[in-house]
Write a protein that holds these residues in place. Structure first.
Motif, PDB file in Angstrom:
ATOM      1  N   PRO A 128       0.825  -1.212   0.000  1.00 20.07           N
ATOM      2  CA  PRO A 128       0.000   0.000   0.000  1.00 20.07           C
ATOM      3  C   PRO A 128       0.857   1.259   0.000  1.00 20.07           C
ATOM      4  O   PRO A 128       2.047   1.212   0.338  1.00 20.07           O
ATOM      5  N   PRO A 129       0.255   2.395  -0.357  1.00 17.48           N
ATOM      6  CA  PRO A 129       0.973   3.656  -0.195  1.00 17.48           C
ATOM      7  C   PRO A 129       1.094   4.007   1.282  1.00 17.48           C
ATOM      8  O   PRO A 129       0.454   3.379   2.143  1.00 17.48           O
ATOM      9  N   ALA A 130       1.903   4.977   1.589  1.00 17.25           N
ATOM     10  CA  ALA A 130       1.951   5.493   2.957  1.00 17.25           C
ATOM     11  C   ALA A 130       0.575   6.044   3.323  1.00 17.25           C
ATOM     12  O   ALA A 130      -0.181   6.525   2.459  1.00 17.25           O
ATOM     13  N   ALA A 131       0.244   5.988   4.610  1.00 17.14           N
ATOM     14  CA  ALA A 131      -1.071   6.461   5.053  1.00 17.14           C
ATOM     15  C   ALA A 131      -1.331   7.904   4.615  1.00 17.14           C
ATOM     16  O   ALA A 131      -2.458   8.253   4.246  1.00 17.14           O
ATOM     17  N   ARG A 132      -0.302   8.725   4.629  1.00 19.10           N
ATOM     18  CA  ARG A 132      -0.513  10.139   4.268  1.00 19.10           C
ATOM     19  C   ARG A 132      -0.909  10.308   2.804  1.00 19.10           C
ATOM     20  O   ARG A 132      -1.388  11.366   2.394  1.00 19.10           O
ATOM     21  N   ASN A 133      -0.718   9.250   2.011  1.00 18.65           N
ATOM     22  CA  ASN A 133      -1.096   9.292   0.598  1.00 18.65           C
ATOM     23  C   ASN A 133      -2.392   8.528   0.320  1.00 18.65           C
ATOM     24  O   ASN A 133      -2.756   8.332  -0.836  1.00 18.65           O
ATOM     25  N   ARG A 134      -3.057   8.105   1.368  1.00 15.98           N
ATOM     26  CA  ARG A 134      -4.336   7.405   1.215  1.00 15.98           C
ATOM     27  C   ARG A 134      -5.461   8.341   1.639  1.00 15.98           C
ATOM     28  O   ARG A 134      -5.506   8.835   2.763  1.00 15.98           O
ATOM     29  N   LYS A 135      -6.400   8.584   0.734  1.00 17.37           N
ATOM     30  CA  LYS A 135      -7.487   9.528   0.983  1.00 17.37           C
ATOM     31  C   LYS A 135      -8.710   8.794   1.539  1.00 17.37           C
ATOM     32  O   LYS A 135      -9.317   7.973   0.849  1.00 17.37           O
ATOM     33  N   VAL A 136      -9.034   9.107   2.795  1.00 20.90           N
ATOM     34  CA  VAL A 136     -10.201   8.534   3.461  1.00 20.90           C
ATOM     35  C   VAL A 136     -11.276   9.612   3.559  1.00 20.90           C
ATOM     36  O   VAL A 136     -10.980  10.763   3.914  1.00 20.90           O
ATOM     37  N   GLY A 137     -12.505   9.260   3.255  1.00 15.45           N
ATOM     38  CA  GLY A 137     -13.607  10.209   3.343  1.00 15.45           C
ATOM     39  C   GLY A 137     -14.683   9.713   4.287  1.00 15.45           C
ATOM     40  O   GLY A 137     -15.089   8.546   4.215  1.00 15.45           O
ATOM     41  N   ILE A 138     -15.137  10.574   5.171  1.00  9.82           N
ATOM     42  CA  ILE A 138     -16.164  10.207   6.145  1.00  9.82           C
ATOM     43  C   ILE A 138     -17.449  10.952   5.829  1.00  9.82           C
ATOM     44  O   ILE A 138     -17.488  12.194   5.849  1.00  9.82           O
ATOM     45  N   LEU A 139     -18.491  10.195   5.531  1.00 13.40           N
ATOM     46  CA  LEU A 139     -19.820  10.769   5.337  1.00 13.40           C
ATOM     47  C   LEU A 139     -20.470  10.929   6.701  1.00 13.40           C
ATOM     48  O   LEU A 139     -20.785   9.948   7.366  1.00 13.40           O
ATOM     49  N   GLY A 140     -20.639  12.168   7.138  1.00 13.58           N
ATOM     50  CA  GLY A 140     -21.220  12.432   8.450  1.00 13.58           C
ATOM     51  C   GLY A 140     -20.162  12.880   9.432  1.00 13.58           C
ATOM     52  O   GLY A 140     -19.250  12.120   9.746  1.00 13.58           O
ATOM     53  N   LEU A 141     -20.282  14.102   9.903  1.00 13.71           N
ATOM     54  CA  LEU A 141     -19.277  14.665  10.812  1.00 13.71           C
ATOM     55  C   LEU A 141     -19.894  15.051  12.148  1.00 13.71           C
ATOM     56  O   LEU A 141     -19.580  16.095  12.715  1.00 13.71           O
ATOM     57  N   GLY A 142     -20.779  14.174  12.659  1.00 15.45           N
ATOM     58  CA  GLY A 142     -21.255  14.337  14.027  1.00 15.45           C
ATOM     59  C   GLY A 142     -20.191  13.841  14.987  1.00 15.45           C
ATOM     60  O   GLY A 142     -19.001  13.735  14.644  1.00 15.45           O
ATOM     61  N   ALA A 143     -20.606  13.512  16.200  1.00 11.54           N
ATOM     62  CA  ALA A 143     -19.646  13.071  17.213  1.00 11.54           C
ATOM     63  C   ALA A 143     -18.883  11.829  16.765  1.00 11.54           C
ATOM     64  O   ALA A 143     -17.661  11.727  16.940  1.00 11.54           O
ATOM     65  N   LEU A 144     -19.593  10.868  16.159  1.00 12.02           N
ATOM     66  CA  LEU A 144     -18.929   9.640  15.722  1.00 12.02           C
ATOM     67  C   LEU A 144     -17.983   9.903  14.558  1.00 12.02           C
ATOM     68  O   LEU A 144     -16.864   9.380  14.523  1.00 12.02           O
TER      69      LEU A 144
END
Length: 309
Positions: A128-144
């Motif tokens: 895998p690439p380094a974590a800093r080069n992996r784009k993670v997206g979170i749908l929903g920015l409440g507390a969780l």
């Protein structure tokens, strides 16, 4: 004064003990043992059968046993005029963050592929690439969602989030509103859904949304089962556009034995275990919210019926 309790998991003696410690003057009744309905002033429940809560004419407040509240609004007779609160708790958030981190790492490091290779006795490296080069997206920015973003940032993932209204989170690229959803999806290699379930978010992970993710993207849903259209997800995986998925929640639970999701080689299933609120913390929050309502104050973590969360 009495409180009615209902949970999908039957541990009445445990809850009686926990609630008795923080509500010593409160009689706790476990549905369906209601007794005189006029005695019921508070309800602590999850997935209460439809029409039950509207029977209690002296009800003063309703408390969800968890963070989700969509099951309440599915009841056409739910008394929306009453104070209504959900669970927001740092331990519940931490457990969800652990789950998200675990499965983001699984997808980031191609664990689904390696599991299949092990089954077939295949030795084939993939790095895998380094974590800093992996784009993670979170749908929903409440507390969780915010909690998960913080954990992912700690490992230096490139984290973005999308919400209905604007949010500002240090170190997280924030998108909001329908106009920015496509841009968010286009940069997301691992999608995590932690949205509340509303009319607008039901079926949101469908063929149109999945097509807007980059080829080879992965999907993780520990949010609510109806967020995902299962047939669309399996089709997207079978086509190769989506690499794999992890699902913790489902439209029907338990997931039926004959459901094709069970046997899909690139879908990992967990049985709605991503996070749970500790009874002691729920009981303490319930006691505090009863005190607040008795004093004429709003409960903590009050739900807006118009927004659905």
């Amino acid at each position: 004064m009495a409180l009615i309790f209902h949970s999908k998991i039957k541990r009445d003696d445990w809850w009686r003990e926990v609630l008795g410690k923080v509500l010593p003057g409160m009689e706790v009744r476990f549905y369906p043992e209601i007794g005189n309905p006029d005695d019921i002033e508070y309800a602590l429940c999850f997935a209460m059968p439809h029409g039950v809560l509207s029977q209690f004419k002296n009800l003063k407040g309703i408390f969800s046993l968890g963070a989700g509240v969509d099951h309440f609004f599915a009841d056409p007779d739910f008394p929306k005029h009453l104070p209504f609160a959900r669970v927001v708790d740092d331990e519940l958030t931490a457990r969800m963050s652990e789950y998200v981190l675990q499965h983001v790492l699984n997808h980031h490091r191609y664990q689904a592929d390696f599991d299949l290779q092990q089954k077939d006795h295949v030795w084939k490296e993939r790095f895998p690439p380094a974590a800093r080069n992996r784009k993670v997206g979170i749908l929903g920015l409440g507390a969780l969602g915010q909690g998960a973003a913080e954990r992912l940032k700690y490992l230096e993932f490139d984290v973005a989030g999308w919400s209905r209204s604007p949010k500002e989170i240090e170190g997280v690229t924030c998108y909001h509103g329908a106009d920015q959803l496509d841009e968010f999806l286009a940069r997301t290699e691992i999608l995590v859904c932690l949205l509340p379930l509303t009319e607008e978010t039901t079926g949101i992970i469908n063929k149109d949304l999945l097509a807007k993710l980059p080829e080879g993207a992965a999907v993780i849903n520990p949010g609510r089962g109806p967020h995902v259209v299962p047939e669309d997800l399996m089709t997207a995986i079978d086509s190769g556009h989506i690499s794999s998925a992890t699902l913790d929640v489902f439209i029907q639970e338990p997931l039926p034995e004959n459901d094709p999701l069970w046997d899909h080689p690139k879908i990992r299933i967990t049985p709605h275990v991503a996070s749970v609120a500790a009874p002691e913390r729920v009981a303490a929050l319930t006691a505090e919210n009863i005190k607040r309502i008795e004093n004429g104050e709003d409960p903590l973590n009050k739900v807006d019926p118009e927004r659905g969360y």
